[in-house]
Design a protein around this motif. Sequence first.
Motif, PDB file in Angstrom:
ATOM      1  N   UNK A  19      -8.467  14.938  57.706  1.00 42.54           N
ATOM      2  CA  UNK A  19      -8.266  14.355  59.236  1.00 42.54           C
ATOM      3  C   UNK A  19      -8.628  15.444  60.275  1.00 42.54           C
ATOM      4  N   UNK A  20      -8.424  16.672  59.925  1.00 38.39           N
ATOM      5  CA  UNK A  20      -8.844  17.555  60.896  1.00 38.39           C
ATOM      6  C   UNK A  20     -10.149  17.683  60.957  1.00 38.39           C
ATOM      7  N   UNK A  21     -11.047  17.611  59.783  1.00 43.76           N
ATOM      8  CA  UNK A  21     -12.564  17.964  59.931  1.00 43.76           C
ATOM      9  C   UNK A  21     -12.978  16.704  60.460  1.00 43.76           C
ATOM     10  N   UNK A  22     -12.618  15.379  60.497  1.00 43.04           N
ATOM     11  CA  UNK A  22     -13.141  14.409  61.155  1.00 43.04           C
ATOM     12  C   UNK A  22     -12.818  14.438  62.513  1.00 43.04           C
ATOM     13  N   UNK A  23     -11.611  14.854  62.875  1.00 42.23           N
ATOM     14  CA  UNK A  23     -11.419  15.385  64.275  1.00 42.23           C
ATOM     15  C   UNK A  23     -12.245  16.013  65.090  1.00 42.23           C
ATOM     16  N   UNK A  24     -12.549  17.172  64.496  1.00 38.22           N
ATOM     17  CA  UNK A  24     -13.728  18.227  64.904  1.00 38.22           C
ATOM     18  C   UNK A  24     -14.767  17.461  65.028  1.00 38.22           C
ATOM     19  N   UNK A  25     -15.242  16.963  64.138  1.00 39.42           N
ATOM     20  CA  UNK A  25     -16.791  16.496  64.104  1.00 39.42           C
ATOM     21  C   UNK A  25     -16.890  15.307  65.147  1.00 39.42           C
ATOM     22  N   UNK A  26     -15.855  14.689  65.212  1.00 44.38           N
ATOM     23  CA  UNK A  26     -15.781  13.486  66.591  1.00 44.38           C
ATOM     24  C   UNK A  26     -15.927  14.210  67.595  1.00 44.38           C
ATOM     25  N   UNK A  27     -15.246  15.258  67.984  1.00 44.19           N
ATOM     26  CA  UNK A  27     -15.110  16.020  69.301  1.00 44.19           C
ATOM     27  C   UNK A  27     -16.399  16.739  69.380  1.00 44.19           C
ATOM     28  N   UNK A  28     -17.176  17.205  68.269  1.00 44.72           N
ATOM     29  CA  UNK A  28     -18.579  17.669  68.601  1.00 44.72           C
ATOM     30  C   UNK A  28     -19.493  16.619  69.000  1.00 44.72           C
ATOM     31  N   UNK A  29     -19.247  15.452  68.418  1.00 42.06           N
ATOM     32  CA  UNK A  29     -20.483  14.471  68.778  1.00 42.06           C
ATOM     33  C   UNK A  29     -20.013  13.947  70.259  1.00 42.06           C
ATOM     34  N   UNK A  30     -18.838  13.946  70.642  1.00 39.18           N
ATOM     35  CA  UNK A  30     -18.561  13.348  71.889  1.00 39.18           C
ATOM     36  C   UNK A  30     -19.061  14.377  72.957  1.00 39.18           C
ATOM     37  N   UNK A  31     -18.918  15.557  72.742  1.00 36.12           N
ATOM     38  CA  UNK A  31     -19.310  16.633  73.475  1.00 36.12           C
ATOM     39  C   UNK A  31     -20.884  16.534  73.877  1.00 36.12           C
ATOM     40  N   UNK A  32     -21.328  16.647  72.644  1.00 33.38           N
ATOM     41  CA  UNK A  32     -22.994  16.404  72.773  1.00 33.38           C
ATOM     42  C   UNK A  32     -23.316  15.041  73.519  1.00 33.38           C
ATOM     43  N   UNK A  33     -22.687  13.997  73.379  1.00 33.67           N
ATOM     44  CA  UNK A  33     -23.183  12.712  74.088  1.00 33.67           C
ATOM     45  C   UNK A  33     -22.674  12.934  75.350  1.00 33.67           C
ATOM     46  N   UNK A  34     -21.768  13.568  76.151  1.00 30.65           N
ATOM     47  CA  UNK A  34     -21.479  13.970  77.544  1.00 30.65           C
ATOM     48  C   UNK A  34     -22.494  14.527  78.371  1.00 30.65           C
ATOM     49  N   UNK A  35     -23.135  15.594  77.410  1.00 30.57           N
ATOM     50  CA  UNK A  35     -24.297  16.579  78.012  1.00 30.57           C
ATOM     51  C   UNK A  35     -25.455  15.518  78.076  1.00 30.57           C
ATOM     52  N   UNK A  36     -25.625  14.597  76.968  1.00 23.60           N
ATOM     53  CA  UNK A  36     -26.796  13.964  77.227  1.00 23.60           C
ATOM     54  C   UNK A  36     -26.933  12.903  78.475  1.00 23.60           C
ATOM     55  N   UNK A  37     -25.682  12.351  78.266  1.00 18.86           N
ATOM     56  CA  UNK A  37     -25.272  11.172  79.637  1.00 18.86           C
ATOM     57  C   UNK A  37     -25.412  11.878  80.787  1.00 18.86           C
ATOM     58  N   UNK A  38     -24.983  13.331  81.101  1.00 22.03           N
ATOM     59  CA  UNK A  38     -25.169  13.929  82.398  1.00 22.03           C
ATOM     60  C   UNK A  38     -26.642  14.204  82.625  1.00 22.03           C
TER      61      UNK A  38
END
Length: 89
Positions: A19-38
């Motif tokens: 669960x912890x690793x999944x949360x971290x992986x999701x956070x990384x993906x979300x952060x990358x997507x935010x950069x790309x959207x910007x």
Amino acid sequence: MPNIASAKKRARQTIVRNERNTARTTAVRTAIKKVLIALEGNDVDTAKLLLKDAESKIMRAKSKDVLHHNTAMRKISRLAKRVSKAARA
């Protein structure tokens, strides 16, 4: 289902770590997507700030062995390259 106490504990730990690793992986993906959207919105200043956040999350995931070292470096490099290119344009 495990019968031995140590195996039961291992099973519990695996669930928590997963669960912890999944949360971290999701956070990384979300952060990358935010950069790309910007970047898509031509908002370079925001992209630079979000890049720092994304870098931090990627490095944290790397240090916790969620991401392999080379994978983390590749993701940071490609993101930084895109932000830099957008800043020059």
